[in-house]
Structure formats: structure tokens, C-alpha cells
Design an enzyme around this catalytic site. Structure first.
Site, mmCIF file in Angstrom:
data_model
loop_
_atom_site.group_PDB
_atom_site.id
_atom_site.type_symbol
_atom_site.label_atom_id
_atom_site.label_comp_id
_atom_site.label_asym_id
_atom_site.label_seq_id
_atom_site.Cartn_x
_atom_site.Cartn_y
_atom_site.Cartn_z
ATOM 1 N N GLY A 237 -59.911 18.419 -12.816
ATOM 2 C CA GLY A 237 -60.916 17.542 -13.410
ATOM 3 C C GLY A 237 -60.661 16.061 -13.260
ATOM 4 O O GLY A 237 -61.214 15.255 -14.000
ATOM 5 N N MET B 4 -51.397 21.107 -15.894
ATOM 6 C CA MET B 4 -52.789 21.516 -15.671
ATOM 7 C C MET B 4 -53.689 20.854 -16.704
ATOM 8 O O MET B 4 -53.449 20.967 -17.910
ATOM 9 C CB MET B 4 -52.939 23.035 -15.787
ATOM 10 C CG MET B 4 -52.306 23.850 -14.673
ATOM 11 S SD MET B 4 -52.873 23.421 -13.017
ATOM 12 C CE MET B 4 -54.626 23.780 -13.115
ATOM 13 N N GLY C 114 -59.780 17.716 -6.291
ATOM 14 C CA GLY C 114 -60.530 18.570 -5.382
ATOM 15 C C GLY C 114 -61.975 18.135 -5.276
ATOM 16 O O GLY C 114 -62.378 17.471 -4.316
ATOM 17 N N SER C 115 -62.770 18.479 -6.292
ATOM 18 C CA SER C 115 -64.203 18.198 -6.206
ATOM 19 C C SER C 115 -64.511 16.699 -6.139
ATOM 20 O O SER C 115 -65.474 16.301 -5.490
ATOM 21 C CB SER C 115 -64.934 18.860 -7.372
ATOM 22 O OG SER C 115 -64.335 18.520 -8.592
ATOM 23 N N HIS D 16 -52.842 19.781 -1.294
ATOM 24 C CA HIS D 16 -52.667 20.730 -2.394
ATOM 25 C C HIS D 16 -53.390 22.021 -2.036
ATOM 26 O O HIS D 16 -54.597 22.028 -1.794
ATOM 27 C CB HIS D 16 -53.252 20.121 -3.673
ATOM 28 C CG HIS D 16 -53.019 20.917 -4.903
ATOM 29 N ND1 HIS D 16 -51.862 20.837 -5.645
ATOM 30 C CD2 HIS D 16 -53.799 21.833 -5.534
ATOM 31 C CE1 HIS D 16 -51.942 21.649 -6.680
ATOM 32 N NE2 HIS D 16 -53.107 22.280 -6.636
ATOM 33 N N GLY E 212 -57.828 28.317 -12.006
ATOM 34 C CA GLY E 212 -58.708 29.346 -11.464
ATOM 35 C C GLY E 212 -59.880 28.820 -10.654
ATOM 36 O O GLY E 212 -60.265 29.432 -9.669
ATOM 37 N N PHE E 213 -60.415 27.681 -11.073
ATOM 38 C CA PHE E 213 -61.618 27.186 -10.401
ATOM 39 C C PHE E 213 -61.606 25.660 -10.298
ATOM 40 O O PHE E 213 -61.100 24.985 -11.202
ATOM 41 C CB PHE E 213 -62.876 27.618 -11.172
ATOM 42 C CG PHE E 213 -63.000 29.117 -11.254
ATOM 43 C CD1 PHE E 213 -63.606 29.837 -10.244
ATOM 44 C CD2 PHE E 213 -62.450 29.802 -12.338
ATOM 45 C CE1 PHE E 213 -63.682 31.224 -10.308
ATOM 46 C CE2 PHE E 213 -62.523 31.188 -12.416
ATOM 47 C CZ PHE E 213 -63.141 31.904 -11.391
ATOM 48 N N GLY E 214 -62.188 25.170 -9.220
ATOM 49 C CA GLY E 214 -62.374 23.729 -9.075
ATOM 50 C C GLY E 214 -63.600 23.285 -9.851
ATOM 51 O O GLY E 214 -64.384 24.115 -10.329
ATOM 52 N N GLY E 215 -63.759 21.994 -9.989
ATOM 53 C CA GLY E 215 -64.983 21.442 -10.557
ATOM 54 C C GLY E 215 -65.141 21.564 -12.062
ATOM 55 O O GLY E 215 -66.235 21.397 -12.587
#
Ligand code: DX5
Ligand code: ZN
Length: 213
Positions: free
Chosen positions: A172, A134, A192-193, A30, A139-142
Site C-alpha cells: 500500500g 508488512m 507494486g501498484s 521484489h 496475498g494481494f497487491g493494490g
């Protein structure tokens, strides 16, 4: 469930090595493309994504968080199995964007922000291969998972019915909620995180797959 590690939380200084490390358990990669307009963050665009391909075998699942997907979609190197996903809230007309994506040879995906009414994507379901729900503000990971995404996935799953359209979820996701989203109908899970913050990335991926069962 298919797992698509988000490279947003990887070390950008060694992106290909990071991708290679997770490749054995990844169904796709991704890639979060951000333009500083559609979302208040910048990542990378076609040159980096195209350069990254060498030596990687899994398809790219490219998430376009940009105002003008029509302009940039044709600039990606597309290989069999790749998906280009745009946002219904972007400035370009969704019908035209889908046609542009199809012309590249990629599969077409559509995504929507958590606050956008699910029904906004209903007119496009028959035209796309995938809907990316979504579960955080893009916009942001974590960020923390927004639990209302579970009901949205369930509603979308019902709306899609027998049609051959995949549901993906992004934002998330971790061992604590992956089962809920899969049971609601998500077939592709982006994380991701939960993967890249761990030293043992493959272990983290195994833990996610275990938790989904
Ligand atoms: C957010 C991105 C996501 C992000 C997910 O805008 O679209 O793909 O990388 O990261 P986590 O799994 O950390 O929420
Ligand atoms: Zn994403």
C-alpha cells in the site's frame, strides 16, 4: 531510501520486459512468491524467478509467502546481493530457515503479518540482514496501507538500534505515505501498484522518491 518495485502488479505475460522498464530506477526487484497455503493466492516459484534473471542486473529481493521456506529457498538461483525473506509465521523453524537461506549465499530477511506481535521477530534480529514490515495483509497487491505500520517501523527501528539490520516496508505504499514510512525508519520501500498501474512507470518511481524527501 531504496526502491524495490514489486513485480506482482506487472503484466506476468511479459515479466522481463516489465522489469527492464523499471530497472533504471530500481535498487532491486521484489518478487512475491505465494503458495496458495500461507496466503490465499498463487503466483510463481523458483523456475519463473530463476528464468527471469537473464538480462537483469539488479538484485532480487524474494518475498516468500509460503508455508515451507526451508524446502523452496535452496531452489532459487542466488546472485550477489540477493535477499530471501521468509515469514516468522511459516511452518518451518525460523532458525533452520535462516541457516538454509544463508547456505544458499543469499542475505536473509524475516517478515511478519500486520497482526503478528512485533516482538515475535526480536529473537532473530541478530541473525538476519533485513526485517520486512508488512503494511497490508500479505496475498494481494493494490490494498490500502495500514497506518499502524508506521508505529511498528518506529518501534522496530528503536529495537534494532545500531545493529546492521535493514528495515523494509511492503504494502500500500504510494506518494501519500512514503515519507511517513521513511521517516519512521524504513530504508527499503516496496511498491507494486503505485508503479505498475501507471503508464509512466519511471515517472511514478520518481514521484515516490520525490515524495519521500
Ligand atoms: C503483498 C505483496 C506486496 C505487494 C505490494 O502480499 O507482498 O509485495 O505486491 O503491492 P502494493 O504496492 O500494490 O500494495
Ligand atoms: Zn511482497
Amino acid at each position: 531510501m531504496k526502491l524495490s518495485p514489486s513485480l506482482l502488479s506487472a503484466d506476468f505475460g511479459r515479466l522481463r520486459d516489465e522489469a527492464r522498464e523499471v530497472e533504471p530506477l530500481a535498487d532491486s526487484f521484489h518478487l512475491d512468491v505465494m503458495d496458495g497455503h500461507f496466503v490465499p493466492n498463487l503466483t510463481f516459484g523458483p523456475p519463473v524467478a530463476n528464468g527471469l534473471r537473464l538480462g537483469l542486473k539488479r538484485p532480487f529481493d524474494i518475498h516468500l509467502m509460503i508455508d515451507r521456506p526451508q524446502v523452496y529457498a535452496p531452489q532459487f538461483t542466488v546472485l550477489p546481493g540477493d535477499i530471501l525473506t521468509f515469514h516468522v509465521e511459516a511452518k518451518d523453524d525460523p532458525h533452520e530457515t535462516i541457516a538454509t537461506i544463508r547456505a544458499t549465499g543469499a542475505k536473509a530477511g524475516i517478515s511478519l503479518r500486520p497482526a503478528t506481535a512485533l516482538a515475535r521477530i526480536f529473537p532473530y534480529i541478530d541473525l538476519v540482514d533485513l526485517v520486512l514490515v508488512m503494511s497490508v495483509e500479505p496475498g494481494f497487491g493494490g490494498q490500502a496501507f495500514r497506518r499502524e505500520a508506521i508505529g511498528r517501523i518506529r518501534d522496530l527501528h528503536r529495537e534494532i538500534g545500531e545493529r546492521p539490520v535493514l528495515i523494509a516496508v511492503d504494502g500500500g505504499i504510494g506518494p501519500e505515505n512514503v515519507r511517513d514510512v521513511v521517516q519512521a525508519g524504513a530504508e527499503i520501500v516496496v511498491a507494486g501498484s503505485a508503479i505498475f498501474r501507471e503508464r509512466d512507470r519511471l515517472g511514478a518511481m520518481r514521484a515516490l522518491m520525490e515524495a519521500a524527501r
